[in-house]
Scaffold this motif. Structure first.
Motif, PDB file in Angstrom:
ATOM      1  N   VAL A 299     -10.583   5.338  -3.728  1.00 50.48           N
ATOM      2  CA  VAL A 299      -9.259   4.809  -4.075  1.00 50.48           C
ATOM      3  C   VAL A 299      -8.159   5.851  -3.922  1.00 50.48           C
ATOM      4  CG1 VAL A 299      -9.476   5.328  -6.540  1.00 50.48           C
ATOM      5  CG2 VAL A 299      -7.997   3.444  -5.764  1.00 50.48           C
ATOM      6  N   ASN A 300      -8.469   7.120  -4.190  1.00 50.04           N
ATOM      7  CA  ASN A 300      -7.436   8.157  -4.062  1.00 50.04           C
ATOM      8  C   ASN A 300      -7.007   8.362  -2.613  1.00 50.04           C
ATOM      9  OD1 ASN A 300      -7.383   8.679  -6.829  1.00 50.04           O
ATOM     10  ND2 ASN A 300      -9.042  10.181  -6.689  1.00 50.04           N
ATOM     11  N   LEU A 301      -7.932   8.067  -1.667  1.00 48.32           N
ATOM     12  CA  LEU A 301      -7.572   8.209  -0.249  1.00 48.32           C
ATOM     13  C   LEU A 301      -6.551   7.175   0.188  1.00 48.32           C
ATOM     14  CD1 LEU A 301     -11.062   8.922   1.365  1.00 48.32           C
ATOM     15  CD2 LEU A 301      -9.246  10.563   0.845  1.00 48.32           C
ATOM     16  N   ILE A 302      -6.467   6.068  -0.539  1.00 46.11           N
ATOM     17  CA  ILE A 302      -5.518   5.021  -0.182  1.00 46.11           C
ATOM     18  C   ILE A 302      -4.080   5.524  -0.310  1.00 46.11           C
ATOM     19  CG2 ILE A 302      -4.655   2.738  -0.856  1.00 46.11           C
ATOM     20  CD1 ILE A 302      -7.504   2.027  -1.621  1.00 46.11           C
ATOM     21  N   ASP A 303      -3.862   6.465  -1.209  1.00 47.82           N
ATOM     22  CA  ASP A 303      -2.521   7.011  -1.396  1.00 47.82           C
ATOM     23  C   ASP A 303      -2.135   7.985  -0.282  1.00 47.82           C
ATOM     24  OD1 ASP A 303      -2.208   5.606  -3.741  1.00 47.82           O
ATOM     25  OD2 ASP A 303      -3.048   7.209  -4.980  1.00 47.82           O
ATOM     26  N   VAL A 304      -3.105   8.470   0.494  1.00 50.97           N
ATOM     27  CA  VAL A 304      -2.800   9.455   1.539  1.00 50.97           C
ATOM     28  C   VAL A 304      -1.816   8.911   2.573  1.00 50.97           C
ATOM     29  CG1 VAL A 304      -3.766  10.842   3.408  1.00 50.97           C
ATOM     30  CG2 VAL A 304      -4.942  10.732   1.190  1.00 50.97           C
ATOM     31  N   PRO A 305      -2.045   7.698   3.162  1.00 53.87           N
ATOM     32  CA  PRO A 305      -1.077   7.185   4.136  1.00 53.87           C
ATOM     33  C   PRO A 305       0.332   7.039   3.564  1.00 53.87           C
ATOM     34  CG  PRO A 305      -3.108   5.932   4.248  1.00 53.87           C
ATOM     35  CD  PRO A 305      -3.214   6.800   3.042  1.00 53.87           C
ATOM     36  N   LEU A 306       0.414   6.577   2.310  1.00 56.92           N
ATOM     37  CA  LEU A 306       1.731   6.443   1.686  1.00 56.92           C
ATOM     38  C   LEU A 306       2.419   7.794   1.569  1.00 56.92           C
ATOM     39  CD1 LEU A 306       0.839   3.898  -1.135  1.00 56.92           C
ATOM     40  CD2 LEU A 306       2.345   3.456   0.803  1.00 56.92           C
ATOM     41  N   ASN A 307       1.665   8.785   1.131  1.00 60.31           N
ATOM     42  CA  ASN A 307       2.243  10.123   0.981  1.00 60.31           C
ATOM     43  C   ASN A 307       2.616  10.729   2.334  1.00 60.31           C
ATOM     44  OD1 ASN A 307       1.923  10.060  -1.817  1.00 60.31           O
ATOM     45  ND2 ASN A 307      -0.161  10.850  -1.711  1.00 60.31           N
ATOM     46  N   LEU A 308       1.750  10.525   3.345  1.00 58.14           N
ATOM     47  CA  LEU A 308       2.064  11.020   4.686  1.00 58.14           C
ATOM     48  C   LEU A 308       3.332  10.376   5.233  1.00 58.14           C
ATOM     49  CD1 LEU A 308      -1.422  11.195   6.450  1.00 58.14           C
ATOM     50  CD2 LEU A 308       0.072  13.113   5.872  1.00 58.14           C
ATOM     51  N   THR A 309       3.477   9.076   4.961  1.00 65.66           N
ATOM     52  CA  THR A 309       4.665   8.357   5.433  1.00 65.66           C
ATOM     53  C   THR A 309       5.930   8.931   4.816  1.00 65.66           C
ATOM     54  OG1 THR A 309       3.410   6.327   5.767  1.00 65.66           O
ATOM     55  CG2 THR A 309       5.790   6.102   5.511  1.00 65.66           C
ATOM     56  N   ILE A 310       5.866   9.194   3.516  1.00 64.17           N
ATOM     57  CA  ILE A 310       7.037   9.757   2.824  1.00 64.17           C
ATOM     58  C   ILE A 310       7.340  11.157   3.341  1.00 64.17           C
ATOM     59  CG2 ILE A 310       7.898  10.541   0.587  1.00 64.17           C
ATOM     60  CD1 ILE A 310       6.282   8.231  -0.678  1.00 64.17           C
ATOM     61  N   VAL A 311       6.288  11.967   3.517  1.00 65.34           N
ATOM     62  CA  VAL A 311       6.491  13.342   4.025  1.00 65.34           C
ATOM     63  C   VAL A 311       7.035  13.313   5.451  1.00 65.34           C
ATOM     64  CG1 VAL A 311       5.303  15.460   4.694  1.00 65.34           C
ATOM     65  CG2 VAL A 311       4.735  14.354   2.522  1.00 65.34           C
ATOM     66  N   TYR A 312       6.437  12.466   6.299  1.00 64.97           N
ATOM     67  CA  TYR A 312       6.902  12.346   7.690  1.00 64.97           C
ATOM     68  C   TYR A 312       8.380  11.946   7.734  1.00 64.97           C
ATOM     69  CZ  TYR A 312       7.938   9.643  11.905  1.00 64.97           C
ATOM     70  OH  TYR A 312       8.547   9.104  13.008  1.00 64.97           O
ATOM     71  N   SER A 313       8.727  10.931   6.945  1.00 65.67           N
ATOM     72  CA  SER A 313      10.116  10.455   6.937  1.00 65.67           C
ATOM     73  C   SER A 313      11.061  11.559   6.496  1.00 65.67           C
ATOM     74  CB  SER A 313      10.247   9.242   6.017  1.00 65.67           C
ATOM     75  OG  SER A 313       9.358   8.219   6.412  1.00 65.67           O
ATOM     76  N   ALA A 314      10.681  12.254   5.443  1.00 71.79           N
ATOM     77  CA  ALA A 314      11.546  13.319   4.917  1.00 71.79           C
ATOM     78  C   ALA A 314      11.724  14.440   5.944  1.00 71.79           C
ATOM     79  CB  ALA A 314      10.953  13.871   3.621  1.00 71.79           C
ATOM     80  N   ILE A 315      10.633  14.845   6.593  1.00 73.65           N
ATOM     81  CA  ILE A 315      10.708  15.950   7.566  1.00 73.65           C
ATOM     82  C   ILE A 315      11.551  15.559   8.778  1.00 73.65           C
ATOM     83  CG2 ILE A 315       9.366  17.320   9.209  1.00 73.65           C
ATOM     84  CD1 ILE A 315       7.112  17.387   7.153  1.00 73.65           C
ATOM     85  N   THR A 316      11.302  14.366   9.338  1.00 74.01           N
ATOM     86  CA  THR A 316      12.056  13.958  10.533  1.00 74.01           C
ATOM     87  C   THR A 316      13.534  13.778  10.232  1.00 74.01           C
ATOM     88  OG1 THR A 316      11.469  11.633  10.118  1.00 74.01           O
ATOM     89  CG2 THR A 316      10.076  12.873  11.639  1.00 74.01           C
ATOM     90  N   ILE A 317      13.832  13.224   9.085  1.00 71.34           N
ATOM     91  CA  ILE A 317      15.240  13.052   8.702  1.00 71.34           C
ATOM     92  C   ILE A 317      15.904  14.413   8.537  1.00 71.34           C
ATOM     93  CG2 ILE A 317      16.770  12.268   6.851  1.00 71.34           C
ATOM     94  CD1 ILE A 317      14.740   9.924   6.471  1.00 71.34           C
ATOM     95  N   PHE A 318      15.188  15.352   7.929  1.00 74.06           N
ATOM     96  CA  PHE A 318      15.742  16.698   7.741  1.00 74.06           C
ATOM     97  C   PHE A 318      15.970  17.394   9.086  1.00 74.06           C
ATOM     98  CE2 PHE A 318      15.108  21.304   6.960  1.00 74.06           C
ATOM     99  CZ  PHE A 318      16.209  21.515   6.120  1.00 74.06           C
TER     100      PHE A 318
END
Length: 783
Positions: A299-318
């Protein structure tokens, strides 16, 4: 703003109002009621329960009692035969007894579970009888799952089934409404994509598809959080697993939405992330399905894509903020709405995990705000794009008028220069005069090629450029190429080599004009960029049969060459490579762009190999139909002087009468001079009025009419002559347009207006003779 956008905004705002109304109603009248309060003969039977083993009071709902336990209570005194007992279970076996007599049993099984260690939560309904009123009820709970999950005593209801269901629904009312709102938004977004994708311009409608899929996935996950889904779908074990699966799918369309918003600036990173999330989804699903592991453990792995998406979005926007301030400025409001959605998503997750009291409301509100804001922003972009399209259309129209004007104003004097020059070459054999005339011709041809490049490019842009196949002599075409390019090569002291396979069939079927245009463009380019050495045209047979021949054509030079990084730039219109070193070389920068387009139209492709400062090789394959298999033989190029000194008129027609109308005296002299040797009777007129008057007095076999004349243009003059009773003798006379307007669509327009043929300025004497001979009465032509 268009009506569809306004309507959608009203729908979104209505959904937002409905959501807020339910939230307010929920806060005033809570979905859960206290024990004993009647609501249409149904109560939440949560008081008075004790642990049968210890005698301690049991709070309903409660968690963490034991793996096996029994609770007891006394049923209400007003039970009816239509009443039910509802129990909320969590992967448990249950036995219900009235006065120690078993009336119901439910045994949970792991056999149908993908996840063998973590079962679903579900409702069971048990029918009651009036005789059970006021009697003791006992419920045995137990579980057989090996992971020993937290055991619970879920909510217990007694009463009319319909009212109990209403109470259950009311507990999750906000979440149900939120799911419905998100579903509607998702469907609307996807519908808008399919309604607009064919007409997509600068308004990127693909965002609707990504946004719609995101909303549907969130809606699916949202409704699965409410246990009331069992009222519509009984397989709670499957729904439990779909709950996890839907969470895995949410990030992918969200990442694609971000990518589109950022104008595909980090497309590779987006594709890698989506691929990684897809692989993760497949891995988790297969791991659970095959029994290697289960969602409970992963179940904890399910949060990985969500976290990656947030990190990816933040980095590309920056990164965009640092490197492309203009793009960041354009999308700043969209980013703000995304931030609102992220915050609402975090609050929703906290609510679903009981860290905050309210749940089921943040995400729908955030989604509606997101969609309303994006609808506003993108509608504005759409309107701007629409306005830009209108402005662009007006610009293209004015550009076409400008090209027509430029074509006429430049080609008219070129017509006079080249026409007079040809007459000089025809009438003299003096070596010095011929050399001077050839230099004038070379300069005129260069100027004409610049104008033609611009006009040809406008034809290609508008899709009006055509390949018109006809029978032609390959040796004659190659000979023309040699004559045209040798003067330029000699002027720069270059050696011009024509290595032509003598086994090539001479009579072929194709478009010699376009083939010649392709070859002359490449040859002129090679000569332009070669300062010493040679330029070679090589034509060999690649394959041959009785029906067609495939020619392998190479233009090789010893010129300045092209840097590897500049190879792909040579096809870009108006772009000159290595501008610093080539600034003294004349040209429009359109030649190879036109060549590439023409070759594409002839099912071929230009290949380029080059070594910087050592030379280049431009090559392509050309397939032509064979008309006659007779070989062309060994190529021997004739000189420029021979071209004109060997001129012979193609026909004579001393009895023929033609009229030429042009407001420029020089053009009239050129026209008459080019047809002088035909011995025709040629009358001239410099105005429309004069032409009309002459047509009342004399019958003409052909009338050549200039288009660009003051007071009345050529088209109107033709119509007046054809319709006027005073000009009745020339009502059926063929009219040929004389024009310097060669922009796309001009010829077709003139022919549609009633002209039988079209002569472009500068006038090609051979074409002029051919058209005249074709239109004259046969009995007036002397071969």
């Amino acid at each position: 703003m268009n009506q569809a956008a306004k309507a959608l905004r009203l729908i979104y705002l209505f959904l937002l109002f409905l959501t807020l109304l339910v939230v307010i109603s929920y806060s005033i009248h809570p979905g859960t009621t206290k024990s004993g309060i009647d609501l249409g003969h149904a109560i939440e039977f949560d008081n008075g329960w004790v642990n049968a083993a210890t005698g301690e009071n049991v709070e309903i709902p409660s968690t963490g009692i034991a793996d096996k336990f029994t609770i007891e209570n006394t049923l209400p005194s007003d039970i009816k035969n239509s009443d039910f007992l509802f129990l909320f279970l969590s992967s448990q076996d249950v036995v219900v007894r009235i006065n120690d007599k078993e009336i119901y049993s439910h045994f949970f099984s792991t056999q149908s579970l993908i996840n063998k260690e973590f079962g679903p939560m579900e409702y069971v309904s048990i029918p009651l009888k009036e005789v059970y009123s006021g009697k003791k009820i006992s419920i045995d709970y137990s579980t057989n799952l090996p992971s020993d999950p937290i055991t619970i005593v879920g909510r217990i209801y007694v009463g009319d089934k319909a009212n109990i269901i209403f109470r259950i629904i009311k507990v999750d009312a906000i979440s149900i409404l939120g799911s419905f709102v998100l579903f509607v938004i998702g469907v609307v977004c996807i519908a808008r994509y399919f309604a607009n994708y064919k007409n997509d311009t600068n308004f990127t409608v693909i965002r609707f598809l990504y946004r719609g899929i995101s909303m549907l996935m969130v809606s699916f996950w949202f409704i699965l959080q409410t246990r009331t889904i069992q009222l519509l779908f009984n397989d709670m074990m499957l729904l439990r697993d779909l709950d996890f699966i839907s969470q895995l799918l949410i990030p992918i369309p969200f990442v694609l939405t971000i990518n589109e918003l950022e104008e595909n600036k980090y497309q590779k990173a987006t594709l890698i992330l989506c691929l990684a999330e897809s692989i993760g989804y497949v891995f988790l699903f297969l791991a659970t399905f095959t029994g290697i592991s289960d969602f409970h453990r992963l179940v904890n792995l399910i949060d990985v894509p969500l976290n990656l998406t947030i990190v990816y979005s933040a980095i590309t926007i920056f990164l965009i903020f640092l490197s492309d301030k203009e793009l960041f400025h354009r999308i700043r409001y969209n980013l703000l709405t995304l931030l609102v959605v992220v915050i609402c998503g975090i609050l929703e997750i906290l609510g679903q995990n009981n860290y905050i009291v309210v749940k089921g409301v943040f995400l729908p509100i955030g989604a509606i705000i997101f969609c309303v804001a994006w609808e506003t922003l993108e509608s504005k972009s759409f309107e701007n794009a629409k306005a830009t399209k209108i402005e662009f259309g007006a610009y293209k129209k004015s550009q076409k008028l400008l090209l027509a004007s430029v074509s006429h104003e430049i080609r008219t004097p070129i017509n006079a220069i080249l026409g007079m020059d040809e007459m000089i070459l025809r009438s003299t054999h003096d070596e010095t005069v011929v050399d001077y005339a050839l230099n004038i011709q070379m300069a005129g041809d260069t100027l004409l090629s610049l104008v033609n490049d611009i006009l040809d490019f406008s034809k290609i842009e508008s899709g009006k450029m055509e390949v018109i196949p006809e029978e032609y002599s390959f040796s004659s075409m190659i000979n023309d190429l040699y004559i045209l390019s040798k003067v330029k090569a000699d002027a720069k002291g270059l050696k011009l080599n024509f290595d032509i396979d003598e086994n090539i069939p001479d009579k072929l079927f194709g478009d010699p004009l376009r083939i010649k245009q392709v070859l002359i463009n490449i040859l002129y380019n090679a000569i332009k960029y070669t300062n010493y050495g040679s330029v070679t045209l090589s034509v060999k047979i690649n394959s041959l049969d009785c029906d067609f021949v495939c020619l392998d054509i190479h233009i090789i030079d010893t010129g300045i060459g092209i840097k590897p990084e500049d190879i792909n730039k040579i096809y870009n219109p108006y772009e000159r490579i290595d501008e610093k070193n080539n600034r003294n070389i004349a040209g429009t920068g359109l030649g190879l762009s036109i060549v590439n387009s023409l070759l594409t139209m002839m099912d071929s492709e230009l290949q380029v190999t080059s070594k910087y400062k050592s030379g280049s090789d431009f090559s392509f394959l050309l397939v032509q139909d064979v008309v006659d298999s007779k070989k062309m033989g060994k190529f021997t190029g004739e000189t420029d002087k021979q071209k004109f000194t060997d001129y012979k008129v193609s026909f004579k027609a001393p009895e023929a009468n033609i009229l030429v109308v042009d407001d420029t005296d020089m053009n009239l002299k050129v026209f008459c001079g080019l047809l002088k040797d035909t011995d025709m009777q040629i009358d001239t007129a410099s105005t429309a009025k004069e032409a009309i008057f002459m047509c009342t007095r004399k019958k003409y076999d052909i009338i050549f009419m200039d288009q660009q004349m003051p007071v009345m243009d050529g088209t109107d003059t033709m119509k007046e002559i054809k319709s006027a009773l005073s000009c009745e003798i020339n009502a059926n006379t063929p009219f040929v347009i004389l024009t310097a307007n060669t922009v796309s669509g001009a010829k077709e327009q003139f022919l549609a207006n009633g002209f039988v043929d079209y002569v472009a300025k500068p006038i090609d004497s051979k074409k002029l003779e051919a058209i005249t001979k074709n239109l004259l009465p046969k009995d007036k032509i002397i071969q």
